[in-house]
Scaffold this motif. Structure first.
Motif, PDB file in Angstrom:
ATOM      1  N   LEU A  46     -13.070  10.852 -10.942  1.00 23.28           N
ATOM      2  CA  LEU A  46     -13.218  11.554  -9.676  1.00 23.28           C
ATOM      3  C   LEU A  46     -11.910  11.744  -8.925  1.00 23.28           C
ATOM      4  O   LEU A  46     -11.875  12.443  -7.925  1.00 23.28           O
ATOM      5  N   ALA A  47     -10.828  11.145  -9.402  1.00 19.98           N
ATOM      6  CA  ALA A  47      -9.527  11.301  -8.740  1.00 19.98           C
ATOM      7  C   ALA A  47      -9.130  12.769  -8.774  1.00 19.98           C
ATOM      8  O   ALA A  47      -9.175  13.419  -9.811  1.00 19.98           O
ATOM      9  N   GLY A  48      -8.776  13.293  -7.623  1.00 24.75           N
ATOM     10  CA  GLY A  48      -8.399  14.692  -7.526  1.00 24.75           C
ATOM     11  C   GLY A  48      -9.573  15.638  -7.374  1.00 24.75           C
ATOM     12  O   GLY A  48      -9.394  16.817  -7.119  1.00 24.75           O
ATOM     13  N   LYS A  49     -10.792  15.129  -7.517  1.00 24.27           N
ATOM     14  CA  LYS A  49     -11.992  15.955  -7.374  1.00 24.27           C
ATOM     15  C   LYS A  49     -12.709  15.680  -6.062  1.00 24.27           C
ATOM     16  O   LYS A  49     -13.354  16.569  -5.517  1.00 24.27           O
ATOM     17  N   VAL A  50     -12.639  14.451  -5.581  1.00 21.89           N
ATOM     18  CA  VAL A  50     -13.248  14.060  -4.319  1.00 21.89           C
ATOM     19  C   VAL A  50     -12.119  13.844  -3.316  1.00 21.89           C
ATOM     20  O   VAL A  50     -11.213  13.047  -3.579  1.00 21.89           O
ATOM     21  N   PRO A  51     -12.125  14.557  -2.187  1.00 23.97           N
ATOM     22  CA  PRO A  51     -11.057  14.375  -1.206  1.00 23.97           C
ATOM     23  C   PRO A  51     -11.007  12.943  -0.676  1.00 23.97           C
ATOM     24  O   PRO A  51     -12.047  12.352  -0.367  1.00 23.97           O
ATOM     25  N   ILE A  52      -9.795  12.396  -0.604  1.00 20.56           N
ATOM     26  CA  ILE A  52      -9.595  11.046  -0.098  1.00 20.56           C
ATOM     27  C   ILE A  52      -8.486  11.090   0.948  1.00 20.56           C
ATOM     28  O   ILE A  52      -7.392  11.582   0.670  1.00 20.56           O
ATOM     29  N   SER A  53      -8.791  10.566   2.130  1.00 21.11           N
ATOM     30  CA  SER A  53      -7.765  10.485   3.167  1.00 21.11           C
ATOM     31  C   SER A  53      -7.254   9.060   3.261  1.00 21.11           C
ATOM     32  O   SER A  53      -7.903   8.128   2.817  1.00 21.11           O
ATOM     33  N   GLY A  54      -6.081   8.915   3.821  1.00 16.69           N
ATOM     34  CA  GLY A  54      -5.500   7.602   4.033  1.00 16.69           C
ATOM     35  C   GLY A  54      -4.725   7.595   5.337  1.00 16.69           C
ATOM     36  O   GLY A  54      -4.748   8.574   6.087  1.00 16.69           O
ATOM     37  N   GLN A  55      -4.052   6.514   5.599  1.00 14.10           N
ATOM     38  CA  GLN A  55      -3.219   6.395   6.790  1.00 14.10           C
ATOM     39  C   GLN A  55      -1.949   5.648   6.431  1.00 14.10           C
ATOM     40  O   GLN A  55      -1.900   4.941   5.435  1.00 14.10           O
ATOM     41  N   ASP A  56      -0.959   5.807   7.242  1.00 18.03           N
ATOM     42  CA  ASP A  56       0.308   5.081   7.203  1.00 18.03           C
ATOM     43  C   ASP A  56       1.424   5.799   6.458  1.00 18.03           C
ATOM     44  O   ASP A  56       2.570   5.403   6.545  1.00 18.03           O
ATOM     45  N   ALA A  57       1.116   6.839   5.696  1.00 19.16           N
ATOM     46  CA  ALA A  57       2.137   7.618   4.983  1.00 19.16           C
ATOM     47  C   ALA A  57       3.098   6.712   4.211  1.00 19.16           C
ATOM     48  O   ALA A  57       4.306   6.864   4.279  1.00 19.16           O
ATOM     49  N   THR A  58       2.539   5.770   3.486  1.00 14.39           N
ATOM     50  CA  THR A  58       3.367   4.874   2.674  1.00 14.39           C
ATOM     51  C   THR A  58       3.976   5.656   1.515  1.00 14.39           C
ATOM     52  O   THR A  58       3.516   6.747   1.161  1.00 14.39           O
ATOM     53  N   GLU A  59       4.981   5.077   0.915  1.00 16.33           N
ATOM     54  CA  GLU A  59       5.596   5.718  -0.251  1.00 16.33           C
ATOM     55  C   GLU A  59       4.561   5.902  -1.360  1.00 16.33           C
ATOM     56  O   GLU A  59       4.466   6.962  -1.975  1.00 16.33           O
ATOM     57  N   ALA A  60       3.780   4.855  -1.608  1.00 14.78           N
ATOM     58  CA  ALA A  60       2.741   4.940  -2.646  1.00 14.78           C
ATOM     59  C   ALA A  60       1.715   6.015  -2.303  1.00 14.78           C
ATOM     60  O   ALA A  60       1.268   6.758  -3.184  1.00 14.78           O
ATOM     61  N   GLY A  61       1.347   6.113  -1.035  1.00 14.39           N
ATOM     62  CA  GLY A  61       0.386   7.127  -0.614  1.00 14.39           C
ATOM     63  C   GLY A  61       0.930   8.530  -0.787  1.00 14.39           C
ATOM     64  O   GLY A  61       0.227   9.423  -1.284  1.00 14.39           O
ATOM     65  N   CYS A  62       2.169   8.747  -0.400  1.00 19.60           N
ATOM     66  CA  CYS A  62       2.791  10.068  -0.560  1.00 19.60           C
ATOM     67  C   CYS A  62       2.922  10.430  -2.040  1.00 19.60           C
ATOM     68  O   CYS A  62       2.698  11.580  -2.421  1.00 19.60           O
ATOM     69  N   ASN A  63       3.257   9.454  -2.861  1.00 19.81           N
ATOM     70  CA  ASN A  63       3.318   9.707  -4.304  1.00 19.81           C
ATOM     71  C   ASN A  63       1.939  10.035  -4.866  1.00 19.81           C
ATOM     72  O   ASN A  63       1.815  10.865  -5.769  1.00 19.81           O
ATOM     73  N   SER A  64       0.901   9.390  -4.312  1.00 19.66           N
ATOM     74  CA  SER A  64      -0.467   9.686  -4.749  1.00 19.66           C
ATOM     75  C   SER A  64      -0.853  11.123  -4.403  1.00 19.66           C
ATOM     76  O   SER A  64      -1.585  11.764  -5.155  1.00 19.66           O
ATOM     77  N   ILE A  65      -0.368  11.618  -3.281  1.00 18.82           N
ATOM     78  CA  ILE A  65      -0.617  13.018  -2.921  1.00 18.82           C
ATOM     79  C   ILE A  65       0.052  13.924  -3.950  1.00 18.82           C
ATOM     80  O   ILE A  65      -0.549  14.883  -4.439  1.00 18.82           O
TER      81      ILE A  65
END
Length: 80
Positions: A46-65
């Motif tokens: 489901l990764a990339g198929k179901v929208p997922i939001s996050g917070q904090d704009a971490t490096e890992a989070g930005c890379n996940s985007i």
């Protein structure tokens, strides 16, 4: 989620996937980096198929985007 434990996050996501039959519209998470972001959806394709939001704009989070796993993150600038 207790102490942002990634094992707890994955277990919670697994429970949601089971309870909904993998049918839900989105995931709103309070943190976008590892640990903290609910895992488990990736194991079910489901990764990339179901929208997922996050917070904090971490490096890992930005890379996940950039990889298409996380849809959006929110940066709450707390600097004076």
């Amino acid at each position: 989620m207790e102490n942002w434990d990634p094992a707890n996050a994955k277990k919670l996501m697994e429970n949601i996937l089971t309870a909904t039959g993998k049918k839900f519209d989105a995931v709103v998470a309070s943190n976008d980096g590892r640990p903290g972001r609910p895992r488990g959806h990736e194991d079910h394709g489901l990764a990339g198929k179901v929208p997922i939001s996050g917070q904090d704009a971490t490096e890992a989070g930005c890379n996940s985007i950039a990889r298409g796993e996380l849809t959006v993150t929110i940066l709450k600038d707390t600097r004076s």
